[in-house]
Enzyme design. Structure first.
Site, mmCIF file in Angstrom:
data_model
loop_
_atom_site.group_PDB
_atom_site.id
_atom_site.type_symbol
_atom_site.label_atom_id
_atom_site.label_comp_id
_atom_site.label_asym_id
_atom_site.label_seq_id
_atom_site.Cartn_x
_atom_site.Cartn_y
_atom_site.Cartn_z
ATOM 1 N N GLY A 78 0.806 -1.215 0.000
ATOM 2 C CA GLY A 78 0.000 0.000 0.000
ATOM 3 C C GLY A 78 0.836 1.259 0.000
ATOM 4 N N ARG A 142 0.752 -5.768 -4.610
ATOM 5 C CA ARG A 142 0.970 -6.608 -3.427
ATOM 6 C C ARG A 142 1.419 -8.016 -3.795
ATOM 7 N NH1 ARG A 142 -0.923 -4.124 1.138
ATOM 8 N NH2 ARG A 142 -2.335 -2.345 0.837
ATOM 9 N N ASP A 174 5.693 -7.471 5.185
ATOM 10 C CA ASP A 174 5.642 -8.545 4.192
ATOM 11 C C ASP A 174 6.632 -8.301 3.059
ATOM 12 O OD1 ASP A 174 3.753 -10.074 5.490
ATOM 13 O OD2 ASP A 174 2.055 -9.203 4.427
ATOM 14 N N LYS A 200 8.460 0.901 5.166
ATOM 15 C CA LYS A 200 7.293 1.709 4.801
ATOM 16 C C LYS A 200 6.029 1.085 5.357
ATOM 17 C CE LYS A 200 4.592 0.267 2.413
ATOM 18 N NZ LYS A 200 3.616 -0.460 1.578
ATOM 19 N N THR A 201 5.183 1.859 5.986
ATOM 20 C CA THR A 201 3.783 1.518 6.254
ATOM 21 C C THR A 201 3.177 2.596 7.121
ATOM 22 O OG1 THR A 201 2.204 -0.007 7.296
ATOM 23 C CG2 THR A 201 4.416 0.004 8.196
ATOM 24 N N ASP A 203 0.678 2.206 8.883
ATOM 25 C CA ASP A 203 0.135 1.577 10.092
ATOM 26 C C ASP A 203 1.085 1.671 11.282
ATOM 27 O OD1 ASP A 203 -2.055 0.936 8.617
ATOM 28 O OD2 ASP A 203 -1.712 -1.217 8.576
#
Length: 578
Positions: A78, A142, A174, A200-201, A203
């Site tokens: 994402g 993804r 992941d 990276k994320t 979240d």
């Protein structure tokens, strides 16, 4: 590309970076490492890249001459604000080492590597995307790289064709697990191709002692907090709605926690706490309803509730219900399809265990139906599609209506009261409240995609550029299987510490699709951590009082205390280490 006035001004912004990276650097080895868990199994799976030392870059007296190399870059998973600056930092770092080095971007994520879709990223291309949000420079997807599907051989083929000596994978846990597995494979066959990861994320669940934060978290939380603040201003103006706001974060509640620290909502649920305290859906509904009643008693018939996206999966009883449905429905699919739609709910209730049957029967119709109809490719409930904000708003409304009916039936509301008891911390001392005067109107929201491609904050613009430049230094130092690391980021940027962390250090074994496999361990909200403790110390006050903060939009130009501040989460975490 047509640009706004802000984009034109931002294009001229020069990201700040660690002073240590300006000029010649050398890689200094620290102590050898081991995985965070399952050491024997991880060592066995990664014999060529396990146990490597943490790397820190330092000034070098020796000015090295580096050969020109071809490198590749992939955006994976994402979107997160700042990805373009990682690529810009990588590009500049490679060119500073040798102006003849070239960078290729694989289009639409790891899938582009497998399909051999790529383009060269020249200065003209890079300059169009500096300090901008999104991943549109090369796109993302993804796709999971799997050796057994021939992905590794296909990747090796195009990398050799383009004479690429290093591949940088920009992604979350992941994606960086993929980077680690690919690095091990290339090392095992002496392919001569390095693999470097970048964290990276939005979240915020990819972090540890060496990775202070994942990029994009800062910007996304500021975007969400701006909108939450706007809603709270409206809420405090109209004084008639309770706003239930779901926020991104399926596996961890970092975003909800940070936004709560920034905006002071009346209620913020933390999934990790719900799981730790074995709280039921009824517990959560009761808690919210009691706060609603308490505020109504004080004359405030409005408020805000922040909800992490993954809350449902953390409620133990909901996990048990979902597990039983995942087991029952595929085995009885033919029979279930023969049941009339109007009778399907009753059919499910009759087939479940008593505990799960009662829970299922208590759910609103739309949620109950979603649990039985929408399945993923593996036959499981797609819990991410459950509109938790609507579920809680409806169930809280039902609870308050029940209280009112009970009062009306007794014809003497003064004989019955509702005590406000905070299920998280019982220290709230409130008088008993009469729910019969409680009015409850709701608005629901889900903030997700709004924050993923925002123009990066100064912090993310600087941090991401530094990560990319650090990745180029790891390439020059001939490292593979490392993740770029930039630390001490609550200090001014020139004092940031750059280096690399072996990805195997972050790994443990987890069950995926029925098999145990090595993956980077997710960082959940720590209930003993400084950010949660700060929140927990204030939430009782925020629940009853209206102490809203209105952060406003991200500021890109102006005093550093306005423009360059990191998240409250990061500041509290770093302060607790001193």
């Amino acid at each position: 590309m047509t640009k706004s006035a802000l984009q034109i001004a931002r294009a001229a912004y020069k990201p700040k970076m660690p002073a240590i990276l300006k000029g010649a650097v050398k890689a200094v080895d620290g102590a050898n490492t081991q995985s965070v868990a399952d050491q024997d199994e991880i060592r066995k799976r990664f014999p060529h890249t396990y146990g490597m030392p943490i790397i820190t870059f330092d000034k070098s007296e020796e000015k090295k001459t580096f050969p020109a190399i071809n490198a590749g870059v992939i955006l994976s998973g994402g979107q997160a604000p700042g990805g373009h600056n990682v690529i810009a930092g990588l590009f500049d770092g490679l060119k500073d080492a040798n102006k003849d080095s070239r960078l290729y971007g694989f289009l639409l994520g790891p899938g582009g590597l497998i399909a051999h879709r790529y383009e060269e990223l020249t200065k003209e291309v890079i300059d169009e995307y500096r300090n901008t949000g999104g991943f549109d420079i090369i796109g993302s997807d993804r796709t999971k790289l799997k050796k057994e599907k021939g992905h590794f051989d296909t990747a090796y083929e195009i990398l050799k064709k383009l004479n690429i000596k290093a591949l940088v994978i920009i992604g979350g846990d992941d994606s960086n697990t993929n980077a680690c597995v690919l690095a091990e494979h290339f090392k095992s066959i002496n392919a001569g191709i390095q693999v470097i990861g970048c964290p990276k994320t939005i979240d915020g669940d990819l972090k540890n002692e060496q990775i202070e934060t994942s990029f994009g978290f800062d910007t996304a939380c500021k975007v969400y907090s701006e909108v939450i603040g706007n809603i709270q201003r409206d809420c405090n103006s109209a004084k008639k709605y309770w706003h239930f706001i779901k926020l991104m974060g399926r596996s961890a509640s970092h975003i909800a926690l940070e936004c709560a620290l920034q905006t002071h909502p009346n209620i913020c649920l933390i999934s990790e706490e719900v799981a730790a305290k074995n709280q039921t859906l009824d517990d959560i509904v009761e808690y919210i309803a009691r706060v609603v009643a308490a505020r109504a008693f004080a004359g405030d018939k409005f408020g805000t509730v922040l909800i992490p996206e993954g809350l449902i999966e953390f409620i133990p009883e909901m996990k048990r219900l979902i597990s039983e449905l995942n087991d029952f429905l595929p085995k009885n699919e033919a029979e279930y399809k023969m049941v009339k739609k109007s009778e399907q709910r009753a059919y499910i209730i009759s087939k479940l265990t008593k505990e799960n049957s009662e829970l299922y029967a208590s759910l609103p119709e739309n949620v109950a139906r979603q649990l039985t109809l929408d399945r993923d490719a593996h036959g499981n409930v797609q819990v991410s599609l459950i509109e938790t904000e609507k579920l809680l708003a409806e169930m809280v409304g039902n609870r308050i209506s029940e209280w009112k009916r009970e009062e009306e039936e007794k014809k003497s509301p003064s004989n019955t009261s509702v005590e406000i008891t905070d299920i998280h911390s019982p220290e709230i001392e409130e008088e008993k409240k009469d729910p019969s005067n409680t009015s409850f109107a709701t608005q629901v929201h889900f903030f997700g995609y709004e924050g993923r491609c925002a123009a990066p904050s100064n912090y993310d613009a600087d941090y991401c550029y530094s990560l990319g430049y650090t990745a180029s230094c790891l390439i020059n130092a001939d490292k593979t299987g490392y993740m770029a690391s930039v630390r001490n980021t609550t200090a001014p940027a020139d004092r940031w510490i750059a280096g690399g962390v072996p990805i195997t250090m972050m790994m443990n074994m987890e069950k995926k699709e029925g098999e145990f496999t090595p993956v980077i361990q997710k960082a959940l909200v720590r209930l003993d951590g400084a950010p949660f403790r700060e929140f927990a110390s204030k939430r009782d006050e925020w629940a009853i009082k209206t102490d809203y903060v209105y952060p406003g939009p991200i500021q890109y130009f102006g005093p550093t205390e306005v423009c360059d501040q990191p998240t409250i989460t990061l500041k509290l975490e770093q302060q607790s280490k001193k």
